[in-house]
Write an enzyme that holds these catalytic residues in place. Structure first.
Site, short mmCIF file in Angstrom:
data_model
loop_
_atom_site.label_atom_id
_atom_site.label_comp_id
_atom_site.label_asym_id
_atom_site.label_seq_id
_atom_site.Cartn_x
_atom_site.Cartn_y
_atom_site.Cartn_z
CB ALA A 53 8.84 34.89 77.05
NE ARG A 88 4.18 27.02 75.59
CZ ARG A 88 5.44 27.08 75.16
NH1 ARG A 88 5.78 27.86 74.15
NH2 ARG A 88 6.38 26.35 75.74
CG ASP A 240 10.37 30.98 78.63
OD1 ASP A 240 11.51 30.48 78.58
OD2 ASP A 240 9.62 31.07 77.65
CG ASN A 250 15.56 30.04 79.24
OD1 ASN A 250 14.66 30.60 78.60
ND2 ASN A 250 16.66 29.62 78.65
CE LYS A 251 11.91 25.43 75.95
NZ LYS A 251 10.53 24.96 76.20
O1 MRU Z 1 9.01 26.68 74.79
P1 MRU Z 1 9.51 27.90 74.09
O2 MRU Z 1 10.17 27.62 72.79
O3 MRU Z 1 8.43 28.96 73.98
O4 MRU Z 1 10.59 28.46 75.08
C1 MRU Z 1 11.37 29.57 74.79
C2 MRU Z 1 12.58 29.62 75.63
O5 MRU Z 1 12.66 29.02 76.67
C3 MRU Z 1 13.69 30.41 75.13
O6 MRU Z 1 14.92 29.90 75.50
C4 MRU Z 1 13.72 31.82 75.52
O7 MRU Z 1 14.83 32.11 76.23
C5 MRU Z 1 12.68 32.52 76.19
S1 MRU Z 1 12.00 33.61 75.03
C6 MRU Z 1 13.18 34.78 74.56
#
Ligand code: MRU
Length: 357
Positions: A53, A88, A240, A250-251
């Site tokens: 993010a 995105r 995110d 988050n992911k």
């Molecule tokens: O899809 P990405 O690689 O952009 O996602 C990033 C994440 O989800 C990370 O785990 C993260 O925590 C967020 S950015 C510090």
């Protein structure tokens, strides 16, 4: 942070060009890539040459600089801003950075646009470095407390990559770990592989290795049994988008890790700069969850025995797959939010108090 002993940031501007570390080439090749046009910046975000993010936010800010360099015209800047915002959907930092740049540029004379944009993009990145460093100093206190009680290596589980590669420097989830390591507290990190794109294995483990921090990659489903066996002292993940209610997006896979931590009474912290807070959306069902190409699951890329990078199909050719990139962890499973201002409860009250809202 360092790669082969040399200090880097993830993005910088040099001789009219934006430089990034191409994260699609890691961990096998370290490649610095030039972004020269707005198209390059949008493409870098879409294809995840840059990701995470805060770094997406920084890239979007510099994307506006590239747009102005290309065509110093307000309509073109507006169109470029839209393309960036649409590149995105989930990480809020992208919109945040584009809006901040546009606000700064309104009422600026056209011959001054580039200078003002460049200054603001640099400020956004410098601020992120400071915020992430402060997240580290705040989160370090939790690690120290655990260490003071046990006097043993502190085992920390993390998911995806919320390291310095996901930010401009330091990282969010990894910043407390880097600070603890630098201050002599023994730490070991359980790194979730993070299918399908393997950001944990390819990026988190890579960056921790470069800083000599002991870490072990585990399959995404391993965290539960490690927690049951007492081999995880705490979890720290990034985010995110965090809602003002304290719910955390988050992911994909973060939610299941939070459930396992809750069941095993293990503290589950989320580290974030304030640029990742969405103060508008109140219901997590309204967060746009990115759905990516299913081929990210069905094909896997790696190095073959001749050191060539190869992509291979691992699923039956006729099977369908789907690829949701993020999930939501409700605030009740979050022990606390580690921010640049301090650690607060994952709740409306906690966030309001911390950020004077
Ligand atoms: O899809 P990405 O690689 O952009 O996602 C990033 C994440 O989800 C990370 O785990 C993260 O925590 C967020 S950015 C510090």
């Amino acid at each position: 942070m360092r790669i082969k002993g040399k200090e880097y940031r993830t993005i910088w501007y040099e001789n009219n060009v934006v430089k990034i570390i191409d994260q699609t080439k890691l961990p096998h090749h370290f490649v610095i890539k030039d972004l020269r046009t707005i198209k390059d910046a949008v493409n870098a975000i879409k294809t995840m040459e840059v990701r995470g993010a805060p770094l997406i936010g920084g890239t979007a800010a510099y994307g506006i600089v590239l747009a102005i360099q290309e065509n110093n015209n307000l309509d073109f800047i507006k169109k470029s801003s839209e393309e960036l915002v649409n590149s995105r959907p989930t990480a809020i930092n992208l919109q945040w950075a584009v809006h901040r740049m546009n606000n700064k540029l309104s009422f600026v004379k056209s011959n001054e646009l580039l200078e003002v944009a460049l200054k603001e993009a640099k400020l956004i990145c410098d601020e992120d470095v400071k915020f992430c460093e402060d997240i580290g100093l705040n989160g370090f206190k939790i690690i120290k407390e655990i260490y003071n009680k046990s006097n043993k290596t502190v085992n920390i589980l993390t998911h995806c990559n919320a390291g310095w590669l996901a930010t401009i420097d330091w990282g969010t989830a990894t910043s407390p770990i880097y600070h603890a390591h630098q201050k002599g507290i023994p730490v070991h990190v359980w790194v979730d592989e993070t299918r399908p794109r393997n950001q944990g294995a390819n990026l988190t483990s890579y960056e921790l290795n470069e800083e000599n921090i002991p870490n072990t990659i585990i399959a995404d489903n391993t965290g539960g049994i490690l927690m049951q066996r007492g081999e995880v002292d705490m979890c720290i993940v990034g985010t995110d988008r965090t809602l003002s209610t304290g719910d955390v997006c988050n992911k994909i896979g973060t939610y299941l890790k939070a459930l396992a931590a809750y069941d095993n009474n293990i503290p589950f912290y989320v580290a974030l700069p304030s640029s990742t807070i969405d103060w508008d959306i109140k219901d997590f069902k309204d967060i746009p969850i990115e759905e990516r190409n299913p081929e990210e699951l069905s094909y896997i890329e790696g190095k073959d025995e001749n050191n060539n990078i190869k992509k291979v199909l691992i699923y039956p050719e006729t099977s369908r797959s789907m690829n949701l990139a993020f999930d939501i962890t409700p605030s009740k499973y979050v022990t606390g939010l580690i921010t640049e201002k301090g650690i607060c409860e994952a709740s409306t009250e906690g966030l309001k108090k911390m950020f004077n809202k």
